[in-house]
Design a protein around this motif. Structure first.
Motif, PDB file in Angstrom:
ATOM      1  N   MET A 129       0.802  -1.221   0.000  1.00 40.76           N
ATOM      2  CA  MET A 129       0.000   0.000   0.000  1.00 40.76           C
ATOM      3  C   MET A 129       0.843   1.282   0.000  1.00 40.76           C
ATOM      4  SD  MET A 129      -3.088  -0.967   2.619  1.00 40.76           S
ATOM      5  CE  MET A 129      -4.339  -2.170   2.213  1.00 40.76           C
ATOM      6  N   VAL A 130       1.999   1.222   0.658  1.00 37.49           N
ATOM      7  CA  VAL A 130       2.826   2.442   0.706  1.00 37.49           C
ATOM      8  C   VAL A 130       4.038   2.347  -0.213  1.00 37.49           C
ATOM      9  CG1 VAL A 130       2.098   2.947   3.073  1.00 37.49           C
ATOM     10  CG2 VAL A 130       4.213   1.700   2.694  1.00 37.49           C
ATOM     11  N   GLN A 131       4.055   1.340  -1.068  1.00 39.61           N
ATOM     12  CA  GLN A 131       5.070   1.191  -2.106  1.00 39.61           C
ATOM     13  C   GLN A 131       6.484   0.967  -1.554  1.00 39.61           C
ATOM     14  OE1 GLN A 131       4.570   4.740  -4.515  1.00 39.61           O
ATOM     15  NE2 GLN A 131       2.353   4.582  -4.301  1.00 39.61           N
ATOM     16  N   LEU A 132       6.555   0.089  -0.554  1.00 41.40           N
ATOM     17  CA  LEU A 132       7.858  -0.320  -0.044  1.00 41.40           C
ATOM     18  C   LEU A 132       8.286  -1.608  -0.739  1.00 41.40           C
ATOM     19  CD1 LEU A 132       7.286   0.401   3.744  1.00 41.40           C
ATOM     20  CD2 LEU A 132       8.943   1.554   2.276  1.00 41.40           C
ATOM     21  N   ALA A 133       9.590  -1.899  -0.677  1.00 39.66           N
ATOM     22  CA  ALA A 133      10.124  -3.028  -1.439  1.00 39.66           C
ATOM     23  C   ALA A 133       9.597  -4.370  -0.948  1.00 39.66           C
ATOM     24  CB  ALA A 133      11.657  -3.004  -1.391  1.00 39.66           C
ATOM     25  N   ASN A 134       9.497  -4.553   0.372  1.00 40.60           N
ATOM     26  CA  ASN A 134       9.082  -5.853   0.911  1.00 40.60           C
ATOM     27  C   ASN A 134       8.581  -5.693   2.342  1.00 40.60           C
ATOM     28  OD1 ASN A 134      11.513  -5.759   2.580  1.00 40.60           O
ATOM     29  ND2 ASN A 134      12.615  -6.334   0.683  1.00 40.60           N
ATOM     30  N   ALA A 135       8.140  -6.795   2.924  1.00 43.26           N
ATOM     31  CA  ALA A 135       7.579  -6.780   4.273  1.00 43.26           C
ATOM     32  C   ALA A 135       8.635  -6.407   5.311  1.00 43.26           C
ATOM     33  CB  ALA A 135       6.980  -8.150   4.605  1.00 43.26           C
ATOM     34  N   LYS A 136       9.890  -6.791   5.075  1.00 46.56           N
ATOM     35  CA  LYS A 136      10.952  -6.472   6.022  1.00 46.56           C
ATOM     36  C   LYS A 136      11.154  -4.960   6.129  1.00 46.56           C
ATOM     37  CE  LYS A 136      14.276  -7.630   8.816  1.00 46.56           C
ATOM     38  NZ  LYS A 136      13.959  -8.232  10.141  1.00 46.56           N
TER      39      LYS A 136
END
Length: 412
Positions: free
Chosen positions: A308-315
């Motif tokens: 949703m916030v356009q981050l690379a991955n869950a980490k």
């Protein structure tokens, strides 16, 4: 007895009482021309004086000694001499010749910058500000120089120590602009963005005939600081177009578009020494978008947050969430087993002893500011110069008795 010996006897004999100091001041003024350009005599004379006891005489001699250019070989020794005097001098005595003391301190700042050793000048100039400042509410001509050295030396905490006072009396507008500009940068270095915003706001809203370079640079930083602190987009002027575009893209909430603008204008931001601040604004958008999610959802997975916030991955999402929890920006729990985040209400009930102390401190500060403003208003209302100016201005807009400024039907 030659003139140097006579002068040193006067300094040693007239440095005790206020009456003697006044007489000494007159002697020093008359001898000022003869003190210049005589390095050996003045240096020998200084060695016979105690800077903490003979501060006024020492000031005149040292100011004459350091006037003009100094060879590189002597610069370090002169800086040491000046620092020792600034640290040890008596505040009451140097205030009798405060302009000369300010001149000496500014010269000291220039010398330590010539040596490329700004750290060496921080403690003496902090001391100088306190000594020349007659009241905590008064801005001195040394405030900007002290903050500049703190910035150069990256001694942000030392600089912040002189920003805690509420400044109410200003002599020169330029000193106030620089005080707020450098002070804002000190607060940025400490990541105290709310205080930085307040100081930079003082510069960009200060009355001036035309926009000066200080105000323009402050305006650029003010835009970025507000994005970081509150996510608030400030209306940007045309000649700050790169910052205007950053504000627009930030408002859209799309990180990839904001990052594209930063890349396109990176040379402009680097030239303004604002690239680091711009990158902090970009990072704050991720946190701002996560904060918006807490207003819509009770639980989300880390992967959902990343998407949703356009981050690379869950980490990466977990890193941001943990940092926000640590900073007190959000209240949440992360279940490490299933990667779910549960958003919580603010646990602060505003009734702990610590919170009551904080609130009381703010109330007392507000009361103090109110009393100062009332005193200033009363002082102005009795000032003949101010009343005369107001009277002249009023005549320009005097429409006569027939002009009713408030229609009767709207009168309270």
């Amino acid at each position: 007895m030659n003139s140097a010996e006579s002068l040193i006897k006067s300094i040693q004999g007239l440095s005790a009482s206020p009456g003697d100091l006044s007489a000494l001041h007159g002697i020093l003024k008359k001898a000022e021309d003869s003190l210049r350009n005589n390095w050996d005599v003045q240096l020998a004379t200084l060695e016979e004086l105690d800077p903490s006891i003979h501060s006024l005489g020492y000031l005149y001699l040292l100011e004459g000694l350091t006037r003009g250019s100094v060879s590189k070989g002597k610069t370090s020794g002169v800086v040491l001499l000046m620092a020792r005097f600034i640290n040890r001098c008596d505040a009451g005595q140097i205030r009798l010749a405060s302009e000369k003391f300010v001149t000496l301190c500014k010269r000291f700042k220039d010398r330590v910058l010539e040596l490329e050793d700004p750290l060496r000048g921080v403690a003496p100039l902090v001391s100088a500000v306190r000594k020349v400042q007659v009241a905590a509410k008064c801005l001195t001509a040394l405030h900007p120089d002290c903050l500049q050295l703190c910035l150069e030396a990256k001694c942000y905490k030392a600089g912040f120590s002189i920003l805690s006072d509420d400044i109410l009396e200003v002599d020169q507008p330029r000193d106030f602009y620089l005080y707020c500009y450098y002070g804002g940068m000190i607060c940025i270095g400490l990541k105290r963005f709310q205080k930085a915003s307040e100081l930079l706001y003082n510069v960009v809203t200060a009355p001036m005939y035309q926009l000066n370079a200080i105000a323009l640079e402050a305006y650029k930083k003010y835009i970025l600081v507000n994005l970081i602190h509150s996510g608030q987009v400030i209306l940007c002027l045309y000649f700050t177009k790169p910052y205007y575009e950053v504000g627009n893209r930030y408002n859209d909430g799309k990180n990839y578009e904001l990052e594209a603008v930063v890349v396109a204008h990176s040379s402009d931001f680097e030239k303004d020494n604002n690239l680091g601040l711009v990158k902090q604004a970009v990072a704050s958008l991720y946190k701002r978008n996560i904060l918006r999610l807490t207003q819509k959802y009770l639980t989300l997975s880390l992967q959902d947050i990343a998407n949703m916030v356009q981050l690379a991955n869950a980490k990466e999402a977990e890193t941001h969430v943990l940092q926000m929890i640590q900073d007190g920006q959000i209240h949440a729990l992360i279940n490490q087993k299933d990667g779910m985040v549960r958003f919580l209400e603010d646990p602060e009930q505003y009734k702990t002893s610590e919170m009551i102390e904080v609130m009381d401190s703010v109330i007392q500060r507000t009361i103090g500011l109110s009393k100062n403003l009332i005193a200033m208003d009363e002082s102005l209302s009795c000032d003949p110069l101010y009343l005369g100016k107001v009277g002249r201005e009023r005549q320009k807009f005097d429409f006569g008795d027939d002009f009713d400024t408030v229609p009767q039907k709207f009168s309270m």
